[in-house]
Motif scaffolding. Structure first.
Motif: not given
Length: 338
Positions: A251-260
């Motif tokens: 699984v790759v997790i990207l916190p797209i809702g955050f910019v940092s």
């Protein structure tokens, strides 16, 4: 047209910078909100786990330094100021300094790519309250448009996901699951904004750009009382359910809702979700947020220059560019009390 823009304001959430700051900071964040005290104490423990220091302020200082270099290289002659909602430097103090410096009209970038009460309207309310507190001479502050589908937001996110996928063994790569996470919000907040729709569109665009056929939008960091419905599924709940169905190896997790990569990313993903994946025997790779990626930094400068010069507004996908000026009822939110 009014007076020319004479300054740039980075508007952000703020965070504690030492153990003694944590509780006063959380009291600022949660004032007037229907959040159980047990949850506040739980979040305090998250901060204390990292020495009582949120990384968000340091990350904003780095972003400001990158923006200064970007502005200078592009000939954007605007001084950069920084004001937070919940911790030093607080917006009223920043606007007071801007007034003392003779600044009259600023462009503001919010460290949020998506439209909702918490990520946009509340910041506008914070600015209005700060201007009222400063009084006569407070600068006019105009926000830049939301950037959820700007190429400068989508492209670095896609690159970060692609880099993680390349670390998955080739024979398993096609089955790797990409999870895009965002801060959950109450359904009553989500009903009067485009938060969920924008997140889905941005996730689709990033997955397409990264060549990721399997993806899903999930949520994290819920803080409301158990009886109040919030956006779901929670990232950890989804990981458990997907693992139980079988076939979840990578699984790759990207916190797209955050910019940092700030506290909620570090604890909810890098600690809790990673611990869960280790327990389940799932290979987890966490893609970084856009942070100070050069393309993201140049995007912020482009948002400034498009507003000043009236240039074309780039946007990917079907949604088109977000508005510059929010309608009166944009992202209105009235909490539902039990």
């Amino acid at each position: 047209m009014g007076e020319p823009y004479d300054s740039f304001l980075l508007v952000s959430f703020g965070g504690p910078e030492g153990p003694a700051d944590v509780m006063p900071f959380l009291e600022n964040v949660l004032r007037g909100k229907n959040v159980p005290r047990e949850r506040m104490l739980e979040v305090e423990a998250h901060y204390q786990h990292f020495g009582g220091v949120s990384p968000i302020n340091a990350q904003n200082r780095t972003l400001i330094a990158s923006l200064r270099a970007e502005f200078d290289a592009a000939g954007v002659d605007l001084p950069i100021y920084w004001g937070n909602r919940n911790w030093d430097p607080l917006l009223p103090d920043t606007l007071r300094q801007m007034a003392a410096d003779g600044r009259r009209r600023a462009l503001a970038f919010f460290t949020s790519a998506f439209s909702c009460y918490s990520g946009c309207r509340q910041y506008r309310e914070n600015i209005a309250a700060a201007r009222e507190e400063v009084g006569a001479g407070a600068p006019v502050v105009e926000k830049l448009r939301m950037c959820f589908n700007h190429p400068g937001f989508i492209e670095p996110n896609a690159q970060n996901v692609r880099t993680c996928l390349e670390q998955v063994p080739p024979e398993r790569r096609g089955e790797a699951l990409v999870l895009f996470t965002a801060h959950s919000i109450p359904l009553s907040m989500a009903e009067n904004c485009r938060y969920e729709a924008q997140l889905n569109e941005a996730s689709r665009l990033v997955a397409e750009g990264a060549g990721a056929p399997r993806w899903r939008l999930v949520y994290q960091s819920r803080s409301g009382p158990p009886h109040q419905p919030w956006l779901e599924p929670d990232v950890c709940d989804f990981l458990r359910e997907e693992h139980a169905r079988g076939g979840l190896n990578d699984v790759v997790i990207l916190p797209i809702g955050f910019v940092s990569d700030h506290m909620e990313v570090m604890f909810d993903l890098d600690t809790e979700a990673r611990d869960l994946c280790e327990e389940l025997g799932v290979n987890m790779l966490r893609a970084p947020t856009v942070g100070t990626h050069p393309r993201f930094v140049s995007m912020i400068r482009e948002l400034v220059t498009e507003r000043i010069a009236g240039d074309e507004k780039p946007a990917l996908g079907a949604f088109g560019p977000s508005h510059d000026v929010c309608p009166a009822d944009c992202c209105l939110y009235t909490p539902r009390r039990p």
